[in-house]
Write a protein that holds these residues in place. Structure first.
Motif, PDB file in Angstrom:
ATOM      1  N   VAL A   1      48.420  29.544  57.306  1.00  0.00           N
ATOM      2  CA  VAL A   1      48.090  30.931  56.999  1.00  0.00           C
ATOM      3  C   VAL A   1      46.578  31.119  56.966  1.00  0.00           C
ATOM      4  O   VAL A   1      46.033  32.078  57.534  1.00  0.00           O
ATOM      5  N   LEU A   2      45.880  30.199  56.321  1.00  0.00           N
ATOM      6  CA  LEU A   2      44.417  30.311  56.226  1.00  0.00           C
ATOM      7  C   LEU A   2      43.773  30.203  57.611  1.00  0.00           C
ATOM      8  O   LEU A   2      42.812  30.922  57.917  1.00  0.00           O
ATOM      9  N   ASP A   3      44.316  29.324  58.466  1.00  0.00           N
ATOM     10  CA  ASP A   3      43.798  29.211  59.830  1.00  0.00           C
ATOM     11  C   ASP A   3      43.969  30.528  60.589  1.00  0.00           C
ATOM     12  O   ASP A   3      43.052  30.976  61.297  1.00  0.00           O
ATOM     13  N   ARG A   4      45.130  31.140  60.436  1.00  0.00           N
ATOM     14  CA  ARG A   4      45.381  32.407  61.123  1.00  0.00           C
ATOM     15  C   ARG A   4      44.456  33.506  60.584  1.00  0.00           C
ATOM     16  O   ARG A   4      43.925  34.317  61.363  1.00  0.00           O
ATOM     17  N   MET A   5      44.277  33.549  59.275  1.00  0.00           N
ATOM     18  CA  MET A   5      43.405  34.562  58.681  1.00  0.00           C
ATOM     19  C   MET A   5      41.969  34.423  59.175  1.00  0.00           C
ATOM     20  O   MET A   5      41.295  35.424  59.464  1.00  0.00           O
ATOM     21  N   ALA A   6      41.493  33.181  59.287  1.00  0.00           N
ATOM     22  CA  ALA A   6      40.146  32.966  59.804  1.00  0.00           C
ATOM     23  C   ALA A   6      40.036  33.468  61.238  1.00  0.00           C
ATOM     24  O   ALA A   6      39.021  34.068  61.627  1.00  0.00           O
ATOM     25  N   ALA A   7      41.082  33.265  62.003  1.00  0.00           N
ATOM     26  CA  ALA A   7      41.058  33.665  63.413  1.00  0.00           C
ATOM     27  C   ALA A   7      41.043  35.179  63.580  1.00  0.00           C
ATOM     28  O   ALA A   7      40.406  35.699  64.512  1.00  0.00           O
ATOM     29  N   ILE A   8      41.741  35.903  62.693  1.00  0.00           N
ATOM     30  CA  ILE A   8      41.833  37.359  62.843  1.00  0.00           C
ATOM     31  C   ILE A   8      40.842  38.111  61.947  1.00  0.00           C
ATOM     32  O   ILE A   8      40.794  39.337  61.984  1.00  0.00           O
ATOM     33  N   GLY A   9      40.070  37.387  61.140  1.00  0.00           N
ATOM     34  CA  GLY A   9      39.057  38.022  60.302  1.00  0.00           C
ATOM     35  C   GLY A   9      39.592  38.676  59.047  1.00  0.00           C
ATOM     36  O   GLY A   9      38.990  39.616  58.538  1.00  0.00           O
ATOM     37  N   MET A  10      40.707  38.185  58.541  1.00  0.00           N
ATOM     38  CA  MET A  10      41.314  38.756  57.340  1.00  0.00           C
ATOM     39  C   MET A  10      40.800  38.017  56.106  1.00  0.00           C
ATOM     40  O   MET A  10      40.904  36.799  56.013  1.00  0.00           O
ATOM     41  N   PRO A  11      40.266  38.729  55.113  1.00  0.00           N
ATOM     42  CA  PRO A  11      39.672  38.068  53.949  1.00  0.00           C
ATOM     43  C   PRO A  11      40.729  37.480  53.011  1.00  0.00           C
ATOM     44  O   PRO A  11      41.864  37.969  52.922  1.00  0.00           O
ATOM     45  N   LEU A  12      40.306  36.439  52.293  1.00  0.00           N
ATOM     46  CA  LEU A  12      41.115  35.803  51.259  1.00  0.00           C
ATOM     47  C   LEU A  12      40.481  36.073  49.905  1.00  0.00           C
ATOM     48  O   LEU A  12      39.321  35.723  49.668  1.00  0.00           O
ATOM     49  N   CYS A  13      41.240  36.708  49.020  1.00  0.00           N
ATOM     50  CA  CYS A  13      40.811  36.932  47.635  1.00  0.00           C
ATOM     51  C   CYS A  13      41.336  35.773  46.788  1.00  0.00           C
ATOM     52  O   CYS A  13      42.518  35.446  46.855  1.00  0.00           O
ATOM     53  N   VAL A  14      40.478  35.187  45.987  1.00  0.00           N
ATOM     54  CA  VAL A  14      40.817  33.957  45.289  1.00  0.00           C
ATOM     55  C   VAL A  14      40.697  34.136  43.780  1.00  0.00           C
ATOM     56  O   VAL A  14      39.661  34.593  43.282  1.00  0.00           O
ATOM     57  N   HIS A  15      41.770  33.777  43.068  1.00  0.00           N
ATOM     58  CA  HIS A  15      41.676  33.590  41.616  1.00  0.00           C
ATOM     59  C   HIS A  15      41.182  32.165  41.405  1.00  0.00           C
ATOM     60  O   HIS A  15      41.932  31.203  41.574  1.00  0.00           O
ATOM     61  N   GLY A  16      39.923  32.023  41.046  1.00  0.00           N
ATOM     62  CA  GLY A  16      39.258  30.737  41.080  1.00  0.00           C
ATOM     63  C   GLY A  16      39.352  29.924  39.814  1.00  0.00           C
ATOM     64  O   GLY A  16      38.338  29.696  39.151  1.00  0.00           O
ATOM     65  N   GLU A  17      40.546  29.435  39.508  1.00  0.00           N
ATOM     66  CA  GLU A  17      40.718  28.529  38.377  1.00  0.00           C
ATOM     67  C   GLU A  17      41.752  27.466  38.742  1.00  0.00           C
ATOM     68  O   GLU A  17      42.770  27.783  39.356  1.00  0.00           O
ATOM     69  N   VAL A  18      41.486  26.229  38.327  1.00  0.00           N
ATOM     70  CA  VAL A  18      42.529  25.216  38.406  1.00  0.00           C
ATOM     71  C   VAL A  18      43.463  25.394  37.216  1.00  0.00           C
ATOM     72  O   VAL A  18      43.108  26.014  36.215  1.00  0.00           O
ATOM     73  N   THR A  19      44.658  24.848  37.340  1.00  0.00           N
ATOM     74  CA  THR A  19      45.649  25.006  36.275  1.00  0.00           C
ATOM     75  C   THR A  19      46.058  23.683  35.653  1.00  0.00           C
ATOM     76  O   THR A  19      47.001  23.638  34.862  1.00  0.00           O
ATOM     77  N   ASP A  20      45.352  22.627  35.984  1.00  0.00           N
ATOM     78  CA  ASP A  20      45.628  21.316  35.414  1.00  0.00           C
ATOM     79  C   ASP A  20      45.434  21.377  33.896  1.00  0.00           C
ATOM     80  O   ASP A  20      44.342  21.705  33.416  1.00  0.00           O
ATOM     81  N   PRO A  21      46.465  21.098  33.106  1.00  0.00           N
ATOM     82  CA  PRO A  21      46.328  21.171  31.652  1.00  0.00           C
ATOM     83  C   PRO A  21      45.301  20.202  31.088  1.00  0.00           C
ATOM     84  O   PRO A  21      44.846  20.373  29.945  1.00  0.00           O
ATOM     85  N   ALA A  22      44.917  19.213  31.870  1.00  0.00           N
ATOM     86  CA  ALA A  22      43.903  18.271  31.406  1.00  0.00           C
ATOM     87  C   ALA A  22      42.492  18.853  31.492  1.00  0.00           C
ATOM     88  O   ALA A  22      41.552  18.294  30.913  1.00  0.00           O
ATOM     89  N   VAL A  23      42.334  19.977  32.190  1.00  0.00           N
ATOM     90  CA  VAL A  23      41.026  20.604  32.344  1.00  0.00           C
ATOM     91  C   VAL A  23      40.869  21.703  31.301  1.00  0.00           C
ATOM     92  O   VAL A  23      41.713  22.595  31.191  1.00  0.00           O
ATOM     93  N   ASP A  24      39.794  21.649  30.539  1.00  0.00           N
ATOM     94  CA  ASP A  24      39.527  22.643  29.511  1.00  0.00           C
ATOM     95  C   ASP A  24      39.476  24.042  30.129  1.00  0.00           C
ATOM     96  O   ASP A  24      38.935  24.240  31.218  1.00  0.00           O
ATOM     97  N   ILE A  25      40.013  25.021  29.418  1.00  0.00           N
ATOM     98  CA  ILE A  25      40.101  26.378  29.962  1.00  0.00           C
ATOM     99  C   ILE A  25      38.727  26.952  30.302  1.00  0.00           C
ATOM    100  O   ILE A  25      38.583  27.745  31.227  1.00  0.00           O
ATOM    101  N   PHE A  26      37.682  26.527  29.584  1.00  0.00           N
ATOM    102  CA  PHE A  26      36.352  27.043  29.862  1.00  0.00           C
ATOM    103  C   PHE A  26      35.693  26.360  31.058  1.00  0.00           C
ATOM    104  O   PHE A  26      34.651  26.797  31.519  1.00  0.00           O
TER     105      PHE A  26
END
Length: 350
Positions: free
Chosen positions: A127-152
């Protein structure tokens, strides 16, 4: 005239590049709060069930247009919820036919209604390859969800562990880091020469984590990503008022009824649509940068998305404090409006 002496300001009509409208009774109640001041908005797809396909997005757009208040001039820009089963052909069709403007990446479990999000990023590579090819932007919620990583720390870790590998494999993919909350994210965007931008919310320009936790828990300031230390808030303000074209407004206005916020495990989200423009004018005024407000709210976002800015304008006038309702009523219950914690002196005269 120096910015600090301005009392009357006319800017292009703003856009909101990250907005939650929900559905049903909530949609009916909150939509007018956005259409009053904004010309367009990127609409989040995390409904239940999520907006995954072109057909889903078309149906949701129809419901939004049907809920528009009389006389409103507003364009919802739809997004598709990226899952590990998303069909690249359907994504391309949605983009080609003007149904969807962008695709939204939620790491599974990152925020409200994100259970259908991505766990294995290799599975969405086509999907990301196709989006790059057609110029469609990707909006990202930029957080990992690993419980071992502090929320901050989850935003900073996401940049290193997820975003950098995505961008290395798809350098032509245009990405918007949504609702950035850290100095780390601001610096990363500034150090990236192309194909990366970031939205900043109204509330993250105003609150830090003390507002949520110091002196008692304040659920109406709880959001995801959670507000961080004061140094991070200052970095966000500096980015927003800089005029840098890579930073623009995405309110992440996210309504929940008080009954859902004020419970043992309350929902994340700040509802700021009614008073966002007044809040932002206050922030830019205090910074002595009112001349940069139009770029942040009305110009930078359209430029990154390849759209023209709105041709109509709004006028802001500074005077006696302006008041906004503390709540709006919905058929499902009241929704609390974001309280910036200081007086707002800028009135919007559309």
């Amino acid at each position: 005239m120096p910015d600090k002496h301005l009392t009357d300001l006319t800017i292009r009509r703003p856009d909101d590049w990250h907005l939650h409208l929900r559905d049903g009774a909530m949609l009916q109640a909150v939509l007018p709060e956005t259409t009053r001041h904004f010309g367009r908005a990127i609409i989040m797809p995390n409904l239940v069930p999520p907006v995954v396909t072109a057909s889903d997005a078309s149906g949701y757009r129809d419901r939004i247009l049907a809920a528009m208040p009389p006389g409103a001039s507003f364009t919802p820009l739809m997004t598709l919820y990226l899952t590990e089963d998303t069909d690249p052909d359907d994504v391309e069709r949605a983009h080609r036919d003007g149904i969807a403007t962008a695709v939204k990446l939620y790491p599974a479990g990152a925020t409200t209604n994100s259970a259908s999000g991505v766990r294995d990023f290799d599975k969405v590579r086509p999907v990301l390859d196709r989006m790059a090819a057609i110029g469609m932007p990707l909006c990202v919620h930029g957080e990992v969800t690993d419980p071992a990583v502090d929320i901050f720390d989850r935003e900073a870790v996401f940049i290193d562990k997820v975003l950098k590998p995505i961008r290395k494999k798809n350098p032509d993919l245009r990405i918007i880091m949504e609702h950035v909350t850290t100095e780390d994210a601001v610096d990363y965007v500034r150090d990236t020469p192309k194909n990366l931008a970031a939205t900043i919310t109204t509330h993250h320009l105003i609150i830090n984590r003390n507002h949520i936790l110091a002196g008692g828990i304040r659920p109406h300031y709880y959001c995801l990503p959670v507000a961080k230390r004061e140094k991070h808030r200052i970095a966000l303000v500096q980015a927003a008022v800089s005029g840098d074209t890579r930073f623009f407004l995405g309110t992440d206005s996210a309504p929940h009824t008080d009954a859902r916020k004020l419970q043992e495990c309350g929902c994340a989200g700040v509802f700021s649509a009614p008073n966002t423009i007044s809040c932002l004018a206050e922030v830019f005024d205090v910074a002595g940068k009112l001349g940069k407000l139009e770029a942040f709210t009305s110009l930078n976002g359209p430029a990154f998305y390849g759209l023209p800015p709105n041709t109509n304008t709004i006028r802001l006038v500074k005077g006696d404090p302006v008041s906004y309702p503390s709540h709006i009523q919905t058929k499902d219950g009241p929704v609390t409006v974001f309280d910036p914690g200081f007086a707002l002196h800028w009135r919007v005269e559309s």
